[in-house]
Structures are given as structure tokens and as C-alpha cells.
Design a protein around this motif. Structure first.
Motif, PDB file in Angstrom:
ATOM      1  N   LEU A  51       0.824  -1.211   0.000  1.00 35.36           N
ATOM      2  CA  LEU A  51       0.000   0.000   0.000  1.00 35.36           C
ATOM      3  C   LEU A  51       0.858   1.261   0.000  1.00 35.36           C
ATOM      4  CD1 LEU A  51      -2.866  -1.017   2.459  1.00 35.36           C
ATOM      5  CD2 LEU A  51      -3.007  -0.762  -0.020  1.00 35.36           C
ATOM      6  N   MET A  52       2.081   1.164   0.488  1.00 34.88           N
ATOM      7  CA  MET A  52       2.979   2.320   0.474  1.00 34.88           C
ATOM      8  C   MET A  52       3.281   2.777  -0.953  1.00 34.88           C
ATOM      9  SD  MET A  52       5.679   1.305   3.515  1.00 34.88           S
ATOM     10  CE  MET A  52       6.803   2.622   3.052  1.00 34.88           C
ATOM     11  N   PHE A  53       3.210   1.849  -1.911  1.00 29.82           N
ATOM     12  CA  PHE A  53       3.498   2.206  -3.299  1.00 29.82           C
ATOM     13  C   PHE A  53       2.412   3.097  -3.907  1.00 29.82           C
ATOM     14  CE2 PHE A  53       6.217  -1.465  -2.674  1.00 29.82           C
ATOM     15  CZ  PHE A  53       7.379  -1.088  -3.341  1.00 29.82           C
ATOM     16  N   LYS A  54       1.281   3.195  -3.233  1.00 30.46           N
ATOM     17  CA  LYS A  54       0.229   4.106  -3.693  1.00 30.46           C
ATOM     18  C   LYS A  54       0.523   5.548  -3.293  1.00 30.46           C
ATOM     19  CE  LYS A  54      -3.328   0.518  -3.346  1.00 30.46           C
ATOM     20  NZ  LYS A  54      -3.492   0.298  -4.797  1.00 30.46           N
ATOM     21  N   LYS A  55       1.567   5.709  -2.459  1.00 32.30           N
ATOM     22  CA  LYS A  55       2.037   7.027  -2.021  1.00 32.30           C
ATOM     23  C   LYS A  55       0.963   7.799  -1.239  1.00 32.30           C
ATOM     24  CE  LYS A  55       5.279   7.351  -5.895  1.00 32.30           C
ATOM     25  NZ  LYS A  55       6.376   6.798  -5.088  1.00 32.30           N
ATOM     26  N   LYS A  56       0.221   7.079  -0.438  1.00 33.63           N
ATOM     27  CA  LYS A  56      -0.769   7.691   0.450  1.00 33.63           C
ATOM     28  C   LYS A  56      -0.602   7.086   1.849  1.00 33.63           C
ATOM     29  CE  LYS A  56      -4.255   8.246  -3.211  1.00 33.63           C
ATOM     30  NZ  LYS A  56      -5.630   7.870  -3.650  1.00 33.63           N
ATOM     31  N   LYS A  57      -0.747   7.909   2.859  1.00 33.12           N
ATOM     32  CA  LYS A  57      -0.656   7.464   4.257  1.00 33.12           C
ATOM     33  C   LYS A  57       0.614   6.645   4.500  1.00 33.12           C
ATOM     34  CE  LYS A  57      -4.526   5.942   6.003  1.00 33.12           C
ATOM     35  NZ  LYS A  57      -5.776   5.153   6.182  1.00 33.12           N
ATOM     36  N   ASN A 100       3.610  -7.273  -8.038  1.00 31.06           N
ATOM     37  CA  ASN A 100       2.518  -6.824  -7.173  1.00 31.06           C
ATOM     38  C   ASN A 100       2.688  -5.357  -6.794  1.00 31.06           C
ATOM     39  OD1 ASN A 100       2.486 -10.013  -5.468  1.00 31.06           O
ATOM     40  ND2 ASN A 100       1.147  -9.318  -7.110  1.00 31.06           N
ATOM     41  N   ALA A 101       3.935  -4.950  -6.528  1.00 30.29           N
ATOM     42  CA  ALA A 101       4.212  -3.551  -6.187  1.00 30.29           C
ATOM     43  C   ALA A 101       3.885  -2.633  -7.362  1.00 30.29           C
ATOM     44  CB  ALA A 101       5.674  -3.394  -5.772  1.00 30.29           C
ATOM     45  N   TYR A 102       4.184  -3.093  -8.564  1.00 28.22           N
ATOM     46  CA  TYR A 102       3.884  -2.305  -9.766  1.00 28.22           C
ATOM     47  C   TYR A 102       2.380  -2.071  -9.897  1.00 28.22           C
ATOM     48  CZ  TYR A 102       2.954  -1.360 -14.676  1.00 28.22           C
ATOM     49  OH  TYR A 102       2.471  -0.829 -15.850  1.00 28.22           O
ATOM     50  N   PHE A 103       1.606  -3.128  -9.742  1.00 24.36           N
ATOM     51  CA  PHE A 103       0.153  -2.983  -9.869  1.00 24.36           C
ATOM     52  C   PHE A 103      -0.431  -2.151  -8.732  1.00 24.36           C
ATOM     53  CE2 PHE A 103       0.522  -6.722 -12.695  1.00 24.36           C
ATOM     54  CZ  PHE A 103      -0.211  -6.218 -13.771  1.00 24.36           C
ATOM     55  N   SER A 104       0.169  -2.245  -7.556  1.00 21.39           N
ATOM     56  CA  SER A 104      -0.275  -1.412  -6.448  1.00 21.39           C
ATOM     57  C   SER A 104      -0.014   0.053  -6.744  1.00 21.39           C
ATOM     58  CB  SER A 104       0.434  -1.829  -5.152  1.00 21.39           C
ATOM     59  OG  SER A 104      -0.027  -1.068  -4.053  1.00 21.39           O
ATOM     60  N   ALA A 105       1.156   0.352  -7.279  1.00 19.33           N
ATOM     61  CA  ALA A 105       1.498   1.735  -7.622  1.00 19.33           C
ATOM     62  C   ALA A 105       0.566   2.278  -8.702  1.00 19.33           C
ATOM     63  CB  ALA A 105       2.945   1.814  -8.097  1.00 19.33           C
ATOM     64  N   LYS A 106       0.117   1.400  -9.600  1.00 23.47           N
ATOM     65  CA  LYS A 106      -0.796   1.805 -10.675  1.00 23.47           C
ATOM     66  C   LYS A 106      -2.255   1.773 -10.228  1.00 23.47           C
ATOM     67  CE  LYS A 106       2.269   2.433 -13.912  1.00 23.47           C
ATOM     68  NZ  LYS A 106       2.497   3.782 -14.506  1.00 23.47           N
ATOM     69  N   ASN A 107      -2.469   1.433  -8.961  1.00 20.19           N
ATOM     70  CA  ASN A 107      -3.822   1.339  -8.402  1.00 20.19           C
ATOM     71  C   ASN A 107      -4.688   0.373  -9.217  1.00 20.19           C
ATOM     72  OD1 ASN A 107      -5.628   2.047  -6.342  1.00 20.19           O
ATOM     73  ND2 ASN A 107      -6.633   3.586  -7.612  1.00 20.19           N
TER      74      ASN A 107
END
Length: 238
Positions: A51-57, A100-107
Motif C-alpha cells: 500500500l505504500m506504493f500508492k504514495k498515500k498514508k 505486485n508492487a507495480y500494480f499497487s502503484a498503478k492502483n
């Protein structure tokens, strides 16, 4: 303090089933207990980490990632100490975690490729569990690995047809054909019992499609289906 835990309920089955089937396909030893505790905590820790890869909270997610990952590493030192080469299974997971981190960053967490990547990671844990007692993977361990990937991929297709893709007739046929091919594949390689373990998934994919089931009911049916898969797979590896 309220625990921060993943909301993907289906992932819990993927956490437990490949790991313990892999262990049962070899020999369950005491090291499996700290290994599984570490694996559980690592899973809990990767959820806020991704979730950190979404750059929120970020501070909030970083805190919870550390709360879980630090004790996870401590518990994982036990199997690493007794079987050092088990570290290669962790290294094998890294490319899939990166995806998985890539897709998380791309939401885009619900992307099919993201789901398949997670399934492979959980299935690799089953290989590691099988490897732990004797530092080798036996044929039953490979069987658990392959059947876990195919089983949970089918679950992914099915759940998508019940919710996000429920009006997509093409997706329905993809799911149905996939569920039909899996038991045929197992019969083709001479694994009749594993083929039987795949049949309940085929039945529910066809029989329940289009029914107005709540998320809770779909989840309950998936628990029952997973339980049947485990019981029949235990026969296959016994």
C-alpha cells in the motif's frame, strides 16, 4: 490497538493451503511452526508495504509494515538456520512481489496478472515447506505446487465472473473452459485423484454462475470448495 490486516479474504486460503499441503507432502517437523508464523507475519507485513506504493498514508503503512515484518524475520530465522538453502525460495518470490508492487502503484490491484503473481508466491511457499525437512523437493511437493496454482487461478476466474465480470459472457466461457480443462489435464498426466479434486471447482463455476449471491455466500462456498480440495489432495499425496 486494532490490528491492520488484509481485506482480501480469499488470500487466507492461499496462505494456509499450499504451505500445509506442501508440508504434508513431505514430513511435518517442528520447524514448520515458526516457519508458518514467520510466513503469516510476512504476509501481514507485505500488505501495508504494498500500500505504500500508492504514495498515500505512508507513515501509517510503514509503521504497520515494520510491526509485522520485524518479528516475521525473527521467526523465519529458524528454518533459515536449520536449512540455509531455503533462502532461494524467498529470492524466487521477489520478481512476483515486484510485479505486485507495480500494480499497487498503478492502483490496479484487481488485475488478473497481479492475482496470478500472488498465487505463484503463495505456491512457492508450499514448495519451501515441502523442502524444509530434507532440503529437497519431492514429486508430491511439485504436485502440490502445480495443483495449488491451477486451483487458485480457477478461484480467481470464478470470483471475477460472480462480481466484476458478471456481465461479461466472454469471461464466463473463459472460466468454464478453464475449469473443464484442469481435470482433463490432470487425467492426461495420470493424476486421477487430483483430477477429482478439481471437479468441485468445475461444478460450482457452472452451477453458481449468474446467481445473485452475496459476497458472504460466495465466500462460504469457496471455503467449502477449498476444504474439499484439501481433503482430496491429502489422498493424492498420501
Amino acid at each position: 490497538m486494532k490490528l491492520f490486516i488484509p481485506k482480501q479474504h480469499g488470500a487466507w486460503a492461499m496462505l494456509f493451503i499450499p504451505f500445509w499441503l506442501g508440508a504434508a507432502a513431505s514430513e511435518i517437523v517442528w520447524q514448520h511452526i515458526p516457519f508458518f508464523i514467520g510466513w503469516l507475519l510476512l504476509y501481514l507485513g507485505t500488505y501495508p508495504l504494498l500500500l505504500m506504493f500508492k504514495k498515500k498514508k505512508i507513515p501509517f503503512y510503514r509503521k504497520w509494515a515494520m510491526i509485522y515484518i520485524i518479528p516475521a524475520l525473527i521467526f523465519l530465522m529458524v528454518p533459515l538456520f536449520t536449512t540455509p538453502s531455503i533462502v532461494f525460495f524467498g529470492l524466487a518470490m521477489i520478481p512476483f512481489f515486484t510485479l505486485n508492487a507495480y500494480f499497487s502503484a498503478k492502483n490496479n490491484d484487481r488485475a488478473l496478472l497481479n492475482d496470478l503473481s500472488a498465487i505463484i508466491v503463495f505456491s512457492i511457499a508450499g514448495l519451501a515447506s515441502n523442502y524444509l525437512p530434507s532440503a529437497e523437493i519431492n514429486p508430491h511437493g511439485i504436485l502440490v505446487f502445480a495443483s495449488s496454482i491451477l486451483f487458485f487461478t480457477g478461484s480467481t476466474f470464478y470470483v471475477k465472473t460472480m462480481f466484476r465480470e458478471k456481465k461479461n459472457s466472454s469471461y464466463k466461457w473463459i472460466s468454464w473452459i478453464y475449469h473443464l480443462l484442469v481435470p482433463l489435464l490432470w487425467l492426461g498426466v495420470g493424476e486421477a485423484i487430483v483430477a477429482v479434486a478439481s471437479v468441485p471447482s468445475l461444478i460450482r463455476a457452472v452451477a453458481l454462475y449468474g446467481r445473485p449471491l452475496s459476497a458472504m455466500k460466495v465466500g462460504i462456498y469457496e471455503i467449502v470448495n477449498a476444504a474439499m480440495f484439501v481433503l482430496i489432495m491429502l489422498l493424492a499425496i498420501s
